[in-house]
Design an enzyme around this catalytic site. Structure first.
Site, mmCIF file in Angstrom:
data_model
loop_
_atom_site.group_PDB
_atom_site.id
_atom_site.type_symbol
_atom_site.label_atom_id
_atom_site.label_comp_id
_atom_site.label_asym_id
_atom_site.label_seq_id
_atom_site.Cartn_x
_atom_site.Cartn_y
_atom_site.Cartn_z
ATOM 1 N N ASP A 69 0.783 -1.250 0.000
ATOM 2 C CA ASP A 69 0.000 0.000 0.000
ATOM 3 C C ASP A 69 0.815 1.302 0.000
ATOM 4 O O ASP A 69 1.794 1.413 0.733
ATOM 5 C CB ASP A 69 -0.849 0.096 1.271
ATOM 6 C CG ASP A 69 -1.556 -1.169 1.629
ATOM 7 O OD1 ASP A 69 -1.466 -2.145 0.891
ATOM 8 O OD2 ASP A 69 -2.210 -1.172 2.689
ATOM 9 N N GLU A 242 -10.486 -2.265 4.229
ATOM 10 C CA GLU A 242 -9.153 -1.769 4.564
ATOM 11 C C GLU A 242 -8.975 -0.364 3.975
ATOM 12 O O GLU A 242 -9.732 0.073 3.101
ATOM 13 C CB GLU A 242 -8.077 -2.689 3.975
ATOM 14 C CG GLU A 242 -8.207 -4.143 4.431
ATOM 15 C CD GLU A 242 -7.068 -5.042 3.961
ATOM 16 O OE1 GLU A 242 -6.490 -5.732 4.799
ATOM 17 O OE2 GLU A 242 -6.759 -5.064 2.759
HETATM 18 C C1 FRU Z 1 -3.933 -3.499 2.733
HETATM 19 C C2 FRU Z 1 -3.298 -3.938 4.046
HETATM 20 C C3 FRU Z 1 -3.621 -2.970 5.153
HETATM 21 C C4 FRU Z 1 -2.493 -3.193 6.109
HETATM 22 C C5 FRU Z 1 -1.337 -3.457 5.183
HETATM 23 C C6 FRU Z 1 -0.317 -4.445 5.708
HETATM 24 O O1 FRU Z 1 -3.311 -4.040 1.625
HETATM 25 O O2 FRU Z 1 -3.739 -5.227 4.369
HETATM 26 O O3 FRU Z 1 -4.891 -3.148 5.722
HETATM 27 O O4 FRU Z 1 -2.276 -2.090 6.930
HETATM 28 O O5 FRU Z 1 -1.886 -3.971 3.988
HETATM 29 O O6 FRU Z 1 0.803 -4.506 4.901
#
Ligand code: FRU
Length: 505
Positions: A69, A242
Site C-alpha cells: 500500500d 481496509e
Molecule cells: C492493505 C493492508 C492494510 C495493512 C497493510 C499491511 O493491503 O492489508 O490493511 O495495513 O496492507 O501490509
C-alpha cells in the site's frame, strides 16, 4: 531500533488466525542474517538501474524488495511524499516498514531511506500523514505527522513526527494514541482536517467487521470515537474493509463526501478492489446516498489500497493505488522488487445516468514526460519506454481490438454498447500468467457511458501494466501484464494516436 522477532511473529500469527483468507499468514520467515546491530540499521535506499525485465518505467517502484500500500502521502514545502508498505529485507510481504520516496512533480520519484521500521508495538502497517503547519500537535511548526497502525499482538494506532521534512521520524511518547486489545482488525488511519467542525477526523477500517470508524481530535494526540459506518449491501460485506479515505469532492455546484474503502477479497475481479460510497459527512456521521453499490473506483484487477494526498497545493484530490492484487501479489514474476504504484490520478465526481460517479484522470504533470502526439502506422507505436495510446470509438458501436506486441502477446478489449460495458480479457495470451492460477482473467468488466458523444480510450502502457482510462474518466481498468516485450501496438481499430512517455528513472 532493535525489534523483537517474537512480537512480529506472534502478531503475524494472531492476525493470520483471525483472517479466513489468510492473507497475512504468508509471512515469510525472517532470514537467519536479520539480527540487527544495536547501533541501528542502515536504511539507505538500494540504488538500481531499474532496467530489468518487467520493470515499470513510468510508475514508482522501489529499486529492490517488496512493496504494497501507498502510505502517508502528503505535500509539504514543495515536495510530494510517498511512503509505502515495504519489506526492507526481502521480496515478499513481511517486516512491514514505511519506505519513502519524494517527488517535485508527482511523476519522477527519488527513493529515500526507509522512514520507519517495526517497533515495540509491532510492524508499521498502513496509515496517513499530515503537514502540521501551525503546530497543533506541539512538535513544531511544519512537522510532518504520521499516523499508522502498529500491528503486533493487537492493531493499535500510533503517531510519529518528523522535524526534518519527512526523512526521519520520532515516535510520540504517548503511543499508542488509540489503544486496542479487543478488535482483531482495526487499522489504516487516514487523518484529515474537517474545517466545518474545526476538528481532525480519523477514518479507520475494521477488516472482517466490514465497517469504518470515525474518530475526532482537536490536538491530534487525544482521540474520541464519533461514529461507525456500515452498509446493508451484501456485496460489500464479503471481504475485509481496509485503507479508508474520506474526501470532499465538488459536485453539481455543491459538494459531496466520498468514502473510499478497499475490499479484499470481493473486489471486481475477485481478490482486491477499491470501492467507494458517495454521501454526506456532518463532522460526526457519514451517511451514504442511496446508489447502486458497489461502485468501483477502478474496475480492473490491480488497483488496491489507494488513498489521496494530504495538503495538495491546489485542492486537487490526487489518488495513487497499489498496482497489484492480494490474490497473486506474492507470486508476480518481478525481481529484485515486487509491485508498482498506479499513475497518480485526479479524482472528480461526474454524472452518469443521473448519479454521481468518481472519474479518474492521470494528473496533468504526466505531460512533463510526454513527447508529441503521433499517428500510429499500422497500429504500431514506435520506440520509447512507455506510451499513452488513444483510440476513438463511437459509444454506440460494438468493437473488439487487441493491445499487444510483435511477439503475439496481447490483451483483448471488447466494447459492448448493449451491456454498456468494456471487457478486457487477460488470459495466457497476455504474456506470463502461470505464476498464479488466479491471474488469468477472461472478463475484466467496467461500465462506460454510452450517452457521451464520443468514447475516447486512453491506454497508459508500461512494461508490465496497462491502465485504461476513458477521456471522461468514468471507465478505469488497471491491469498488470507480463509480456516478454512491452505492448506497442493495437490491432482491430484504425485511428490510433500515441505519445511516448519517457522513463522516470
Ligand atoms: C492493505 C493492508 C492494510 C495493512 C497493510 C499491511 O493491503 O492489508 O490493511 O495495513 O496492507 O501490509
Amino acid at each position: 531500533m532493535k525489534f523483537n522477532k517474537s512480537i512480529l511473529f506472534a502478531g503475524a500469527l494472531l492476525l493470520a488466525a483471525s483472517c479466513s483468507d489468510d492473507k497475512f499468514s504468508d509471512v515469510i520467515p525472517l532470514p537467519d542474517n536479520t539480527e540487527e546491530s544495536d547501533n541501528g540499521e542502515d536504511n539507505s535506499p538500494v540504488i538500481g538501474a531499474r532496467d530489468e525485465q518487467y520493470r515499470p518505467q513510468i510508475h514508482f517502484t522501489p529499486a529492490a524488495n517488496w512493496m504494497n500500500d501507498p502510505n502517508g502521502m502528503v505535500y509539504a514545502d514543495g515536495v510530494w511524499h510517498l511512503y509505502y508498505q515495504y519489506n526492507p529485507r526481502g521480496n515478499d510481504w513481511g517486516n512491514m516498514s514505511w519506505g519513502h520516496a519524494v517527488s517535485t512533480d508527482l511523476i519522477h520519484w527519488q527513493e529515500k531511506a526507509v522512514a520507519m521500521t517495526p517497533n515495540q508495538y509491532g510492524d508499521i502497517f498502513s496509515g496517513s500523514a499530515i503537514y502540521d503547519k501551525d503546530n497543533v500537535a506541539g512538535f513544531g511548526n511544519g512537522a510532518i505527522l504520521a499516523f499508522y497502525t502498529a500491528s503486533g499482538e493487537h492493531q493499535q494506532q500510533c503517531l510519529a513526527y518528523s522535524l526534518d521534512g519527512g526523512v526521519t521520524y520520532t515516535q510520540y511518547e504517548g503511543n499508542p494514541i488509540i489503544p486496542n486489545t479487543d478488535m482483531p482488525d482495526f487499522r489504516d488511519p487516514k487523518v484529515f482536517y474537517h474545517a466545518e467542525s474545526g476538528k481532525y477526523i480519523m477514518a479507520l477500517a475494521k477488516g472482517w467487521d466490514c465497517s469504518i470508524d470515525f474518530w475526532a481530535s482537536s490536538n491530534l494526540k487525544n482521540w474520541t470515537k464519533l461514529s461507525e459506518f456500515r452498509t446493508q449491501n451484501g456485496r460489500m460485506n464479503k471481504g475485509q474493509w481496509e485503507c479508508p479515505d474520506l474526501i470532499k469532492v465538488p459536485y453539481n455546484g455543491g459538494e459531496k463526501w466520498v468514502l473510499i474503502v478497499s475490499l479484499n477479497p470481493g473486489g471486481p475481479t475477485g481478490g482486491s478492489g477499491t470501492s467507494y460510497f458517495v454521501g454526506d459527512f456532518d463532522g460526526t456521521n457519514f451517511v451514504a446516498d442511496d446508489l447502486e453499490y458497489p461502485l468501483w473506483l477502478d474496475s480492473g484487477s490491480d488497483n488496491y489500497a489507494g488513498v489521496t494526498w494530504s495538503n495538495t497545493p491546489d485542492g486537487r484530490n490526487i489518488y495513487i493505488g497499489w498496482m497489484n492484487n492480494w490474490n497473486y501479489a506474492g507470486n508476480v514474476p518481478c525481481n529484485p522488487w515486487r509491485s508498482a504504484m498506479t499513475l497518480p490520478r485526479k479524482l472528480e465526481l461526474v454524472d452518469m445516468n443521473g448519479s454521481p460517479v468518481l472519474s479518474s484522470s492521470v494528473v496533468k504533470e504526466i505531460d512533463g514526460i510526454a513527447g508529441d502526439w503521433t499517428q500510429a502506422v499500422n497500429g504500431i507505436c514506435e520506440g520509447g519506454d512507455a506510451y499513452e495510446m488513444v483510440v476513438n470509438l463511437q459509444p454506440s458501436e460494438k468493437s473488439t481490438f487487441t493491445v499487444g506486441n510483435g511477439k503475439g502477446e496481447f490483451i483483448t478489449v471488447n466494447v459492448n454498447p448493449g451491456a454498456q460495458n468494456i471487457v478486457i480479457s487477460r488470459n495466457s495470451s497476455s504474456g506470463a500468467t502461470s505464476f498464479n492460477g488466479s491471474f488469468s482473467l477472461p472478463g475484466i468488466s467496467a461500465p462506460y457511458d454510452i450517452n457521451e458523444e464520443k468514447l475516447e480510450l486512453h491506454f497508459y502502457v508500461d512494461n508490465s501494466s496497462v491502465e485504461l482510462l476513458s477521456a471522461d474518466g468514468k471507465t478505469a481498468i488497471t491491469c498488470l501484464v507480463f509480456p516478454t516485450e512491452v505492448y506497442d501496438r493495437i490491432s482491430g481499430v484504425d485511428e490510433i494516436s500515441y505519445r511516448r512517455l519517457s522513463s522516470i528513472w
